[in-house]
Design a protein around this motif. Structure first.
Motif, mmCIF file in Angstrom:
data_model
loop_
_atom_site.group_PDB
_atom_site.id
_atom_site.type_symbol
_atom_site.label_atom_id
_atom_site.label_comp_id
_atom_site.label_asym_id
_atom_site.label_seq_id
_atom_site.Cartn_x
_atom_site.Cartn_y
_atom_site.Cartn_z
ATOM 1 N N THR A 1 0.835 -1.196 0.000
ATOM 2 C CA THR A 1 0.000 0.000 0.000
ATOM 3 C C THR A 1 0.873 1.250 0.000
ATOM 4 O O THR A 1 0.618 2.196 -0.754
ATOM 5 N N ARG A 2 1.899 1.244 0.818
ATOM 6 C CA ARG A 2 2.821 2.383 0.892
ATOM 7 C C ARG A 2 3.465 2.641 -0.467
ATOM 8 O O ARG A 2 3.526 3.785 -0.938
ATOM 9 N N GLU A 3 3.930 1.598 -1.119
ATOM 10 C CA GLU A 3 4.563 1.741 -2.431
ATOM 11 C C GLU A 3 3.571 2.235 -3.480
ATOM 12 O O GLU A 3 3.932 3.052 -4.338
ATOM 13 N N PHE A 4 2.330 1.758 -3.426
ATOM 14 C CA PHE A 4 1.312 2.227 -4.370
ATOM 15 C C PHE A 4 1.074 3.723 -4.175
ATOM 16 O O PHE A 4 1.001 4.478 -5.154
ATOM 17 N N ILE A 5 0.956 4.162 -2.939
ATOM 18 C CA ILE A 5 0.746 5.587 -2.642
ATOM 19 C C ILE A 5 1.895 6.415 -3.200
ATOM 20 O O ILE A 5 1.679 7.425 -3.878
ATOM 21 N N LEU A 6 3.119 6.001 -2.949
ATOM 22 C CA LEU A 6 4.274 6.759 -3.427
ATOM 23 C C LEU A 6 4.358 6.755 -4.954
ATOM 24 O O LEU A 6 4.731 7.760 -5.563
ATOM 25 N N ARG B 1 4.249 10.122 -7.239
ATOM 26 C CA ARG B 1 5.351 10.396 -8.170
ATOM 27 C C ARG B 1 4.915 10.349 -9.628
ATOM 28 O O ARG B 1 5.215 11.260 -10.407
ATOM 29 N N ASP B 2 4.191 9.310 -10.034
ATOM 30 C CA ASP B 2 3.947 9.064 -11.453
ATOM 31 C C ASP B 2 2.628 9.620 -11.992
ATOM 32 O O ASP B 2 2.543 9.952 -13.166
ATOM 33 N N ILE B 3 1.610 9.703 -11.174
ATOM 34 C CA ILE B 3 0.305 10.170 -11.657
ATOM 35 C C ILE B 3 0.079 11.629 -11.275
ATOM 36 O O ILE B 3 -0.313 12.442 -12.100
ATOM 37 N N ILE B 4 0.377 11.972 -10.032
ATOM 38 C CA ILE B 4 0.201 13.354 -9.586
ATOM 39 C C ILE B 4 1.409 14.199 -9.991
ATOM 40 O O ILE B 4 1.345 15.411 -10.052
ATOM 41 N N LEU C 1 -6.352 19.156 -4.226
ATOM 42 C CA LEU C 1 -6.635 18.459 -5.485
ATOM 43 C C LEU C 1 -5.777 17.208 -5.638
ATOM 44 O O LEU C 1 -6.248 16.175 -6.113
ATOM 45 N N ALA C 2 -4.529 17.289 -5.225
ATOM 46 C CA ALA C 2 -3.639 16.129 -5.292
ATOM 47 C C ALA C 2 -4.135 15.033 -4.350
ATOM 48 O O ALA C 2 -4.095 13.848 -4.687
ATOM 49 N N MET C 3 -4.619 15.429 -3.189
ATOM 50 C CA MET C 3 -5.142 14.455 -2.230
ATOM 51 C C MET C 3 -6.384 13.768 -2.797
ATOM 52 O O MET C 3 -6.547 12.552 -2.650
ATOM 53 N N ILE C 4 -7.240 14.523 -3.462
ATOM 54 C CA ILE C 4 -8.429 13.941 -4.082
ATOM 55 C C ILE C 4 -8.019 12.922 -5.137
ATOM 56 O O ILE C 4 -8.572 11.821 -5.206
ATOM 57 N N GLU C 5 -7.041 13.262 -5.957
ATOM 58 C CA GLU C 5 -6.567 12.340 -6.986
ATOM 59 C C GLU C 5 -6.000 11.072 -6.362
ATOM 60 O O GLU C 5 -6.277 9.964 -6.820
ATOM 61 N N LEU C 6 -5.233 11.230 -5.298
ATOM 62 C CA LEU C 6 -4.667 10.067 -4.611
ATOM 63 C C LEU C 6 -5.774 9.175 -4.055
ATOM 64 O O LEU C 6 -5.745 7.954 -4.214
#
Length: 92
Positions: A5-10, A14-17, A41-46
């Motif tokens: 989960t941690r790696e997916f968040i990072l 890094r790659d989408i936001i 907005l970045a938090m919403i995307e995440l």
């Protein structure tokens, strides 16, 4: 499940936001400007990426900065939701 989960968040950060990650990323890193740099907005995307990837629901009120001040706390919330979903599915 925690490390995945941690790696997916990072990866999403890094790659989408498209936010640069600091050289050292530990669980005490704040989510906001002084840390990962996640603004609203970045938090919403995440959150949308996490909900889509794991099929969980992350209500905004559960992600208030006082409740989820750093990366470690955020990962824990996501892992708890994933575990609850898995447990709920197994019970059916």
């Amino acid at each position: 499940m925690h490390e995945e989960t941690r790696e997916f968040i990072l990866t999403v950060v890094r790659d989408i936001i498209n936010l640069p990650l600091p050289g050292r990323v530990d669980d005490s890193l704040p989510l906001g400007e002084e840390g990962l740099g996640l603004e609203s907005l970045a938090m919403i995307e995440l959150v949308l990426q996490l909900e889509g990837e794991y099929g969980i629901d992350l209500p905004e009120e559960d992600l208030e900065p006082q409740l989820v001040p750093d990366l470690g706390a955020f990962v824990n919330v996501v892992v708890e939701r994933r575990a609850a979903l898995t447990t709920g599915s197994a019970a059916k």
